[in-house]
Structure formats: structure tokens, C-alpha cells
Design a protein around this motif. Structure first.
Motif, short mmCIF file in Angstrom:
data_model
loop_
_atom_site.label_atom_id
_atom_site.label_comp_id
_atom_site.label_asym_id
_atom_site.label_seq_id
_atom_site.Cartn_x
_atom_site.Cartn_y
_atom_site.Cartn_z
N VAL A 128 -5.19 34.64 32.78
CA VAL A 128 -6.02 35.86 32.78
C VAL A 128 -5.43 36.81 31.75
CG1 VAL A 128 -6.96 37.76 34.15
CG2 VAL A 128 -6.51 35.53 35.23
N HIS A 129 -6.17 37.05 30.68
CA HIS A 129 -5.70 37.87 29.57
C HIS A 129 -6.44 39.19 29.57
CE1 HIS A 129 -4.62 39.16 25.55
NE2 HIS A 129 -5.89 39.17 25.17
N VAL A 130 -5.70 40.30 29.52
CA VAL A 130 -6.31 41.63 29.48
C VAL A 130 -6.55 42.02 28.04
CG1 VAL A 130 -6.02 44.07 30.04
CG2 VAL A 130 -5.23 42.32 31.64
N SER A 131 -7.80 42.27 27.72
CA SER A 131 -8.16 42.72 26.37
C SER A 131 -8.66 44.15 26.47
CB SER A 131 -9.20 41.77 25.78
OG SER A 131 -9.47 42.12 24.43
N GLY A 132 -9.89 44.43 26.09
CA GLY A 132 -10.43 45.78 26.15
C GLY A 132 -11.92 45.76 25.93
N TYR A 133 -12.61 46.76 26.46
CA TYR A 133 -14.07 46.74 26.43
C TYR A 133 -14.63 46.87 25.02
CZ TYR A 133 -14.48 51.88 25.95
OH TYR A 133 -14.42 53.18 25.51
N ARG A 134 -13.86 47.42 24.08
CA ARG A 134 -14.29 47.45 22.68
C ARG A 134 -13.73 46.25 21.91
NH1 ARG A 134 -18.22 50.71 21.09
NH2 ARG A 134 -17.22 51.17 19.10
N ALA A 135 -12.51 45.84 22.24
CA ALA A 135 -11.89 44.73 21.52
C ALA A 135 -12.58 43.41 21.81
CB ALA A 135 -10.42 44.63 21.91
N GLY A 136 -13.17 43.26 23.01
CA GLY A 136 -13.76 42.00 23.39
C GLY A 136 -14.96 41.60 22.58
N ALA A 137 -15.47 42.47 21.73
CA ALA A 137 -16.63 42.15 20.90
C ALA A 137 -16.26 41.45 19.61
CB ALA A 137 -17.40 43.43 20.58
N ALA A 138 -14.95 41.26 19.34
CA ALA A 138 -14.52 40.67 18.07
C ALA A 138 -14.88 39.19 18.01
CB ALA A 138 -13.01 40.84 17.90
N ASP A 139 -15.04 38.68 16.78
CA ASP A 139 -15.24 37.25 16.59
C ASP A 139 -13.94 36.51 16.81
OD1 ASP A 139 -17.92 37.60 15.92
OD2 ASP A 139 -17.45 37.90 13.80
N ALA A 140 -14.05 35.22 17.11
CA ALA A 140 -12.85 34.40 17.28
C ALA A 140 -12.89 33.23 16.32
CB ALA A 140 -12.78 33.89 18.72
N PRO A 141 -11.88 33.08 15.47
CA PRO A 141 -10.82 34.07 15.17
C PRO A 141 -11.28 35.06 14.12
CG PRO A 141 -10.43 32.07 13.94
CD PRO A 141 -11.67 31.81 14.76
N VAL A 142 -10.48 36.12 13.93
CA VAL A 142 -10.78 37.08 12.87
C VAL A 142 -10.37 36.47 11.54
CG1 VAL A 142 -10.30 39.39 11.98
CG2 VAL A 142 -10.38 39.01 14.45
N PRO A 143 -11.28 36.34 10.59
CA PRO A 143 -10.91 35.77 9.29
C PRO A 143 -9.77 36.54 8.64
CG PRO A 143 -13.29 35.94 9.49
CD PRO A 143 -12.71 36.68 10.65
N ALA A 144 -8.83 35.79 8.05
CA ALA A 144 -7.65 36.43 7.46
C ALA A 144 -8.03 37.46 6.41
CB ALA A 144 -6.73 35.38 6.87
N GLY A 145 -9.09 37.18 5.66
CA GLY A 145 -9.49 38.12 4.61
C GLY A 145 -10.06 39.42 5.13
N GLU A 146 -10.38 39.46 6.43
CA GLU A 146 -10.97 40.67 6.99
C GLU A 146 -9.96 41.53 7.74
OE1 GLU A 146 -14.31 39.71 9.39
OE2 GLU A 146 -15.29 38.47 7.84
N LEU A 147 -8.72 41.06 7.86
CA LEU A 147 -7.75 41.79 8.67
C LEU A 147 -7.41 43.15 8.09
CD1 LEU A 147 -5.23 39.01 9.79
CD2 LEU A 147 -6.86 40.27 11.19
N ASP A 148 -7.23 43.23 6.78
CA ASP A 148 -6.90 44.53 6.19
C ASP A 148 -7.99 45.55 6.48
OD1 ASP A 148 -4.57 43.48 5.21
OD2 ASP A 148 -5.30 43.21 3.15
N GLY A 149 -9.24 45.14 6.32
CA GLY A 149 -10.34 46.05 6.62
C GLY A 149 -10.40 46.41 8.09
N LEU A 150 -10.09 45.46 8.96
CA LEU A 150 -10.09 45.72 10.39
C LEU A 150 -9.07 46.81 10.74
CD1 LEU A 150 -11.25 44.46 13.13
CD2 LEU A 150 -9.05 43.27 13.26
N TYR A 151 -7.88 46.71 10.17
CA TYR A 151 -6.83 47.70 10.48
C TYR A 151 -7.14 49.05 9.85
CZ TYR A 151 -3.81 44.46 12.95
OH TYR A 151 -3.29 43.60 13.88
N ARG A 152 -7.77 49.06 8.69
CA ARG A 152 -8.16 50.35 8.09
C ARG A 152 -9.23 51.03 8.92
NH1 ARG A 152 -7.80 47.49 3.16
NH2 ARG A 152 -10.05 47.12 3.22
N ARG A 153 -10.15 50.26 9.43
CA ARG A 153 -11.29 50.84 10.14
C ARG A 153 -10.91 51.36 11.52
NH1 ARG A 153 -16.96 47.70 11.76
NH2 ARG A 153 -17.93 49.50 12.82
N TYR A 154 -10.09 50.57 12.25
CA TYR A 154 -9.84 50.90 13.65
C TYR A 154 -8.47 51.48 13.92
CZ TYR A 154 -14.11 48.28 14.65
OH TYR A 154 -15.41 47.85 14.70
N GLY A 155 -7.53 51.37 13.00
CA GLY A 155 -6.17 51.76 13.29
C GLY A 155 -5.42 50.60 13.93
#
Length: 604
Positions: A128-155
Motif C-alpha cells: 500500500v503506497h501513499v501518493s497524493g490526490y494531485r500526484a496520482g494523475a501522473a503518467d507511469a513512468p514520467v519520461p526522462a525528458g520531461e522531468l526538468d519541466g515537471l520540477y519547474r512547473r510544480y516545485g
């Protein structure tokens, strides 16, 4: 009782982890809990569980580090956990302003380390893994090329939770691990006690509301920030392994009845007796404003959304398990009460209480409202927490309240006498009423008006029998600003003389300084002080004391003596104390109260 653990809670000292551990133990599970920080953290967890009625005899604590492969478990601990069937991954770093590497170590690498360790268990039933009601909408897995943008957008915090959620799902699918992802919304306190122990996120918004620093809300009139009470979440998570089957399930656990954010904040403002913000500022505009001006962490802005969430699977599991969300409004109010009492994490656990309407004012009331043996009324410039040291020395329940317009209470539309009469209206006993300084006037007048309701009266530092303060202390225009900016240390020097406060005394001074900074409290305190020093008021109260219809006892500090006697009334002089002996010498004040109780008129 079984001692071989069949459930493992990873991150058991966190908000969700400790409540989940208590719930599992309450269900008769043998639980292992991972802790960091050595034996002291393990002992602290056990003490916390016992204080909340949990039987920790079936608890095993193990030292672990989720940021390292294999959780850094020693071989002996790994062997003890081979029988674990259910693994609950609750460990995470929840803080805004994190660095990317720090966030990823716990929320991505840590989550994967837990999943890989669980995959090696021979009898694993469910991860049983605890995630979050906003985080759970992410794709699996997050493409490596999109990680920088993900961190810029959300913190870093939210991005790491999204990345970690996707990574755990991808690993579980590949390794054949039966996985349930629980996506909770904002977790608030226990639905009855309000206790949470976490003070970020929505709690920060409540703090700004309480301290008068929330002129406007970011978002729209339909912004939806859902909540879930921590005790409901713990019950839900404990039930997951009994009800979920198949390789993968995900549940959004939130109370869909949570009011939209402007309504939620408005309800809490009315409950706390403070002014609600009227303006709502679009998030896009807030992003462009200086943080120092808006007081909002940019990482919180993505949570200010109108989105709604599919809770069908969570609702179905809850129904099957016989669970239902506690009423959101009640849970939010209990949580707000607790946040205020704990000064948003800056104070030790409070005298249990909350806000009630008394005499037309939202009033902070603690203790027994119906059957108190004592009623404790504070003086200036303190609040009800100033009685903590005395209350610990007394036998029997006590009723403690912040005076109207002072401390944590809102101003009353009428006189303090009417407020006190309403406070005592539900009381069915005949208590000893103890009033310090400025509270002596209303207490004396109540004893004359309703002597059959008072067993005895104890006046601590009755100002009308003492020297009048210096003229500048009777000028609200001078006193108000000085009080508003006073530090606990400065208050201590003024109220206690040369003594260094500690324990309950220090807590009372810190509470007083914090409340005096809230809008209007210092000004009202200064006005109350000025009114109390009027010669006509002092003379009238001396006359009432001389003709008091119930047993009366006076208590005064040696350094602030009485200058007028009341014939036939005993006086307790507290050596070494000044105007606030209940802070510096609580045991001696409690002893005087006990002597008064022995002479009190019994009920009936």
C-alpha cells in the motif's frame, strides 16, 4: 498475543504512519514500524501510542532508512520481518522549498526502495503506497525528458511525489507486486480531537486567517481544496489489504463534501471569531506578485484548482469496510481549535478545548463546562493557558476560558458580567471560582448576583486592593502598542520581575505575546486595564468584597502586596511572587485554592 509482525508501516513516526500504526494495533495486528533517529524515536512512538490508548505490546520497532537500498535493515531485523504480509509505505518528505535532490531521495528513491524490499517478501499480500490526490494523475513512468519541466512547473515536493508515484506503479507492474496506491487529499487532524501535528499546507492558510494576515484568497470562488480526517484515512488504509485484490488498485481518498475554499475559510473565520477575507485573486495574478506581498509559497498554487476527483473506488471500499467520512465541517472546526491551541506547532499540547459562543462572543473554552470543581479566570495580559501550572496541582475538573476580547476570544457585544453569567449557565456544580486581577470584578459581581451558584471565591492579585499602576500604564494609546510588540522575555521581566520563566510559566508568556500580536487584542487589553483603574470601580469592588455572600479568600504576591484589607477575609501571601503568582508559584496558589475549597458551601 501474536508477536511476529505481519504488517510493516514504513515511516511510522510521520503524520499518517503513526495514526495508521495505532489503527492496525487496535485491530489486533502484529505491527513492525520503521523509525529513524535511534532508540529515542522508537520510545517516542511508543509513548505517543500509549497516550492515545493503543496497546503497543504487539509492536516491533526497527531502525531503517528508506533512502538506502534494502531500507538499510540489519540482517537480524530482515529475518524478523519475513512473515510480513502487508507493507504500508507512508514515508515521505512533505515540505515546500525542498531541493530537487533532497526531495527525490525520499519521495522517489525511498518509495522504490520500499517497493523492491516488499517484492522480496515470500508471503506478501499487498503493498500500500501513499501518493497524493494531485500526484496520482501522473503518467507511469514520467519520461526522462520531461522531468526538468515537471520540477519547474510544480516545485520539488509535488514533482517528486508525481515521479515517485509513477515509478512505483511501473516497478510493481514489472515485478508482479500487488499494489494499491492511496491518493489522499489534504490530511487534517483527528475528527474528534483535531490533533494532527502537521502545520503546513492548508494549516498555514488557517494560521494567516487567525493572525489577521489573510486579506484575500488566491484562486476562484470554485477553488476546491478537499480534506480528509487523519483517523478516517488510517481506518481506510488499514482496511485496504482485506478488500483489494488483483495486481493494481488506486483510490482517491477525500471528502467530496469539503466546502469550496472560500466557503471553507469563511466557515472557519466564523468559528474562530475572526474576519474572513472577501477578495479572491486569480492564481495567474498571484504568480506575478512578490511573495513577500502575498505571503503564499509558489509551490502551493497548483493545489488551488477547481478540479474534482473520482472517489468511486474509495467510496466502495469504505462502504464494504463499514467506514464513512466524519462530517467535514465538524472535523475542520476541531482541527482549527487544535491548531490555535498549539499555536500552529509552536506550543506543547494544550489544555483540551475549543471555540464556543459565550455571551455573543466566540470564546476559547477548555475543560469541563458542566461539572467543574473550579472555574479559572485569567487576568491581563494573559489567556487561559496561564492556569496550566495551577491546574496540574488541583484535584478535580476545571473550567478555563479566555476573557472576551482577550487571548483567543473575540469581543463580546455586552459587558463581561453578562459573558461570565453565560459561561457559567451550563454549570451544574457549585464550583470554586478563581479570578486573577482584572477578572476579579466580574467574578465578584457574579457571586453577589448568584451566590447559590458559587461555592467559594478566590481572588488572586485583586487589583482594586493593590497600588494603582503608574499613570502611563493607564493610557491605552501608550500601552496598546507596547503590548503588541512585547516579546515573551519582555513580558516575563514586567510580570515576573527578575525570575527566569520556565515550564508552564514560559508557555503562558509565549501564548500571551502571540495573542497580543493579533489584530485588536493589545488595544482591548490596554482599554480593559484603563477601565479597571478608575477610582469609582475600585471603590465599588472593595465594597462588594467586604459584603461577599460566599466564602472569600485573597491571594497576593509578596512583591505586590495588598494595600487595603477586607475585614475577616483570609489572605495568602506568596513569598517571592509579584502580581502573577500563578505563573511563578503555581503550587502555592493551588494550595490556597484547596484551602478555599475546604471551606466552600456545598452544592444543594
Amino acid at each position: 498475543m501474536a508477536t511476529e509482525p505481519d504488517a510493516l508501516v514504513v515511516g511510522a513516526t510521520g503524520l499518517i504512519g503513526r495514526w495508521l500504526t495505532a489503527e492496525l494495533l487496535g485491530r489486533g495486528r502484529a505491527v513492525a514500524a520503521t523509525v529513524r533517529g535511534g532508540p529515542a524515536r522508537a520510545d517516542g512512538l511508543r509513548a505517543w501510542l500509549r497516550e492515545r490508548g493503543a496497546d503497543d505490546r504487539a509492536l516491533t520497532t526497527v531502525a531503517a532508512d528508506v533512502t538506502r537500498p534494502g531500507l538499510a535493515l540489519p540482517p537480524a531485523d530482515g529475518d524478523r520481518l519475513r512473515a510480513v504480509r502487508d507493507v504500508f509505505g507512508t514515508a515521505a518528505v512533505y515540505r515546500f522549498g525542498l531541493g530537487r535532490d533532497e526531495a527525490r531521495r525520499a519521495n522517489v528513491d525511498g518509495a522504490l526502495h520500499v517497493a523492491r524490499w516488499a517484492a522480496a517478501l515470500p508471503r506478501l499480500r499487498r503493498l500500500v503506497h501513499v501518493s497524493g490526490y494531485r500526484a496520482g494523475a501522473a503518467d507511469a513512468p514520467v519520461p526522462a525528458g520531461e522531468l526538468d519541466g515537471l520540477y519547474r512547473r510544480y516545485g520539488a515536493y509535488e514533482a517528486s511525489k508525481r515521479e515517485g508515484d509513477a515509478a512505483v506503479r511501473a516497478f510493481a507492474e514489472q515485478a508482479g507486486v500487488p499494489l494499491t496506491v492511496v491518493n489522499p487529499s489534504g490530511v487534517i487532524g483527528h475528527s474528534v480531537t483535531g490533533e494532527a501535528g502537521q502545520y503546513i499546507g492548508l494549516a498555514e492558510l488557517v494560521e494567516r486567517l487567525w493572525t489577521g494576515r489573510l486579506p484575500a484568497l488566491a484562486g476562484t470562488r470554485r477553488t476546491f481544496v478537499p480534506v480528509v480526517a487523519v483517523d478516517h484515512l488510517a481506518r481506510f488504509m488499514a482496511a485496504v489489504p482485506e478488500h483489494d485484490t488483483g495486481p493494481y488498485r488506486a483510490h482517491w481518498v477525500l471528502d467530496a463534501a469539503t466546502p469550496e475554499l472560500p466557503e471553507l475559510i469563511g466557515d472557519l473565520a466564523r468559528h474562530l471569531g475572526v474576519r474572513a477575507p472577501r477578495a479572491v485573486v486569480p492564481v495567474g495574478l498571484v504568480r506575478r506578485l512578490p511573495r513577500a506581498l502575498i505571503g503564499v509559497d509558489p509551490e502551493t498554487l497548483p493545489f488551488l484548482s477547481e478540479d474534482r476527483y473520482d472517489t468511486a473506488s474509495a467510496d466502495a471500499l469504505a462502504a464494504a469496510a463499514g467506514l464513512a467520512h466524519p462530517p467535514a465541517a465538524d472535523a475542520l472546526r476541531a482541527w482549527a481549535d487544535r491548531l490555535v491551541a498549539e499555536r500552529f506547532g509552536r506550543a506543547e499540547p494544550p489544555l483540551p478545548g475549543g471555540f464556543r459562543t459565550v455571551g455573543g462572543a466566540r470564546t476559547y473554552v477548555a475543560g469541563d463546562r458542566r461539572s467543574p470543581a473550579r472555574v479559572l479566570l485569567h487576568g491581563l495580559p494573559l489567556d487561559g493557558e496561564s492556569w496550566r501550572g495551577v491546574a496540574a496541582e488541583l484535584d478535580g475538573p476545571a473550567l478555563v476560558a479566555d476573557l472576551p476580547g482577550l487571548g483567543r476570544s473575540a469581543p463580546a457585544p455586552g459587558a463581561p458580567d453578562a459573558w461570565l453569567a453565560d459561561l457559567l449557565a451550563p454549570v451544574r456544580t457549585r464550583p470554586v471560582v478563581v479570578a486573577h486581577s482584572a477578572a476579579a470584578g466580574p467574578a465578584l459581581r457574579f457571586a453577589h448576583a448568584r451566590p447559590e451558584r458559587v461555592g467559594a471565591l478566590v481572588l488572586v492579585s485583586p487589583y482594586f486592593l493593590q497600588r494603582r499602576p503608574a499613570p502611563h500604564l493607564r493610557a491605552p494609546a501608550l500601552v496598546g502598542p507596547a503590548l503588541r510588540t512585547a516579546s515573551p522575555a519582555r513580558l516575563g521581566r514586567v510580570l515576573l520581575g527578575g525570575e527566569a520563566p520556565d515550564g508552564p510559566a514560559l508557555r503562558a508568556l509565549e501564548d500571551a505575546a502571540a495573542q497580543l500580536r493579533r489584530p485588536g487584542v493589545a488595544r482591548r487589553t490596554a482599554r480593559w486595564l484603563a477601565r479597571a483603574q478608575r477610582p469609582s470601580e475600585r471603590a465599588a469592588l472593595r465594597s462588594l468584597a467586604e459584603s461577599c455572600p460566599v466564602p472569600l479568600r485573597l491571594v497576593a504576591g509578596e512583591a505586590d502586596p495588598l494595600v487595603a484589607a477586607v475585614p475577616g477575609v483570609p489572605v495568602t501571601v506568596v513569598r517571592g511572587a509579584g502580581h502573577h503568582p500563578q505563573l511563578s508559584r503555581p503550587a502555592e496558589v493551588a494550595a490556597a485554592i484547596a484551602e478555599a475549597a475546604a471551606e466552600a458551601v456545598p452544592a444543594g
